[in-house]
Design a protein around this motif. Structure first.
Motif, PDB file in Angstrom:
ATOM      1  N   MET A  96       7.652  11.414   5.388  1.00  0.00           N
ATOM      2  CA  MET A  96       7.598  11.354   6.835  1.00  0.00           C
ATOM      3  C   MET A  96       6.491  10.400   7.281  1.00  0.00           C
ATOM      4  N   ASP A  97       5.386  10.376   6.551  1.00  0.00           N
ATOM      5  CA  ASP A  97       4.277   9.498   6.922  1.00  0.00           C
ATOM      6  C   ASP A  97       4.695   8.035   6.964  1.00  0.00           C
ATOM      7  N   ASP A  98       5.549   7.626   6.014  1.00  0.00           N
ATOM      8  CA  ASP A  98       6.012   6.237   5.982  1.00  0.00           C
ATOM      9  C   ASP A  98       6.800   5.888   7.237  1.00  0.00           C
ATOM     10  N   ARG A  99       7.657   6.802   7.676  1.00  0.00           N
ATOM     11  CA  ARG A  99       8.476   6.553   8.864  1.00  0.00           C
ATOM     12  C   ARG A  99       7.609   6.468  10.118  1.00  0.00           C
ATOM     13  N   LEU A 100       6.595   7.322  10.208  1.00  0.00           N
ATOM     14  CA  LEU A 100       5.713   7.289  11.373  1.00  0.00           C
ATOM     15  C   LEU A 100       4.848   6.034  11.369  1.00  0.00           C
ATOM     16  N   ALA A 101       4.454   5.567  10.196  1.00  0.00           N
ATOM     17  CA  ALA A 101       3.697   4.317  10.104  1.00  0.00           C
ATOM     18  C   ALA A 101       4.564   3.148  10.566  1.00  0.00           C
ATOM     19  N   LEU A 102       5.837   3.172  10.196  1.00  0.00           N
ATOM     20  CA  LEU A 102       6.766   2.133  10.635  1.00  0.00           C
ATOM     21  C   LEU A 102       6.954   2.188  12.151  1.00  0.00           C
ATOM     22  N   LEU A 103       7.019   3.379  12.698  1.00  0.00           N
ATOM     23  CA  LEU A 103       7.120   3.544  14.147  1.00  0.00           C
ATOM     24  C   LEU A 103       5.914   2.912  14.837  1.00  0.00           C
ATOM     25  N   ALA A 104       4.734   3.112  14.284  1.00  0.00           N
ATOM     26  CA  ALA A 104       3.516   2.552  14.875  1.00  0.00           C
ATOM     27  C   ALA A 104       3.553   1.024  14.883  1.00  0.00           C
ATOM     28  N   ARG A 105       4.148   0.438  13.851  1.00  0.00           N
ATOM     29  CA  ARG A 105       4.213  -1.027  13.773  1.00  0.00           C
ATOM     30  C   ARG A 105       5.315  -1.619  14.644  1.00  0.00           C
ATOM     31  N   MET A 106       6.438  -0.900  14.779  1.00  0.00           N
ATOM     32  CA  MET A 106       7.594  -1.437  15.511  1.00  0.00           C
ATOM     33  C   MET A 106       8.228  -0.370  16.408  1.00  0.00           C
ATOM     34  N   PRO A 107       7.544   0.050  17.459  1.00  0.00           N
ATOM     35  CA  PRO A 107       8.053   1.151  18.286  1.00  0.00           C
ATOM     36  C   PRO A 107       9.347   0.836  19.037  1.00  0.00           C
ATOM     37  N   GLN A 108       9.618  -0.421  19.316  1.00  0.00           N
ATOM     38  CA  GLN A 108      10.822  -0.784  20.070  1.00  0.00           C
ATOM     39  C   GLN A 108      12.073  -0.842  19.201  1.00  0.00           C
ATOM     40  N   MET A 109      11.929  -0.756  17.896  1.00  0.00           N
ATOM     41  CA  MET A 109      13.059  -0.931  16.988  1.00  0.00           C
ATOM     42  C   MET A 109      13.915   0.322  16.815  1.00  0.00           C
TER      43      MET A 109
ATOM     44  N   GLU B 140      14.214   7.403  20.016  1.00  0.00           N
ATOM     45  CA  GLU B 140      14.309   8.447  18.999  1.00  0.00           C
ATOM     46  C   GLU B 140      14.206   7.848  17.606  1.00  0.00           C
ATOM     47  N   LEU B 141      13.479   8.536  16.769  1.00  0.00           N
ATOM     48  CA  LEU B 141      13.327   8.158  15.368  1.00  0.00           C
ATOM     49  C   LEU B 141      13.841   9.306  14.516  1.00  0.00           C
ATOM     50  N   VAL B 142      14.866   9.040  13.721  1.00  0.00           N
ATOM     51  CA  VAL B 142      15.391  10.030  12.785  1.00  0.00           C
ATOM     52  C   VAL B 142      14.572   9.921  11.507  1.00  0.00           C
ATOM     53  N   ILE B 143      14.020  11.027  11.069  1.00  0.00           N
ATOM     54  CA  ILE B 143      13.250  11.044   9.826  1.00  0.00           C
ATOM     55  C   ILE B 143      14.237  11.263   8.684  1.00  0.00           C
ATOM     56  N   SER B 144      14.515  10.201   7.943  1.00  0.00           N
ATOM     57  CA  SER B 144      15.525  10.274   6.884  1.00  0.00           C
ATOM     58  C   SER B 144      15.137  11.288   5.810  1.00  0.00           C
ATOM     59  N   ARG B 145      16.171  11.866   5.214  1.00  0.00           N
ATOM     60  CA  ARG B 145      16.055  12.885   4.174  1.00  0.00           C
ATOM     61  C   ARG B 145      15.404  14.174   4.670  1.00  0.00           C
TER      62      ARG B 145
END
Length: 61
Positions: free
Chosen positions: A1-14, A25-30
């Motif tokens: 989950m930490d990896d996905r949140l770090a990615l959100l911080a870098r690219m919130p509009q994606m 919305e961000l779906v946390i995979s797995r």
């Protein structure tokens, strides 16, 4: 989950547009979790509105 949140911080509009106007919305995979958030461009801040388990109803109502 930490990896996905770090990615959100870098690219919130994606992430996908949210079901509630003004959110994304961000779906946390797995996992069965969904992060609902708002991105404030003026201040470059991310506001986490809700962290939901997939079995929860969103939006409420």
């Amino acid at each position: 989950m930490d990896d996905r949140l770090a990615l959100l911080a870098r690219m919130p509009q994606m992430r996908r547009s949210g079901r509630v106007e003004g959110t994304r919305e961000l779906v946390i995979s797995r996992t069965r979790y969904l992060v609902v958030y708002r991105f404030e461009e003026a201040t470059d801040q991310i506001l986490i509105v809700r962290l939901l388990h997939g079995a929860q109803r969103w939006p409420p109502g």
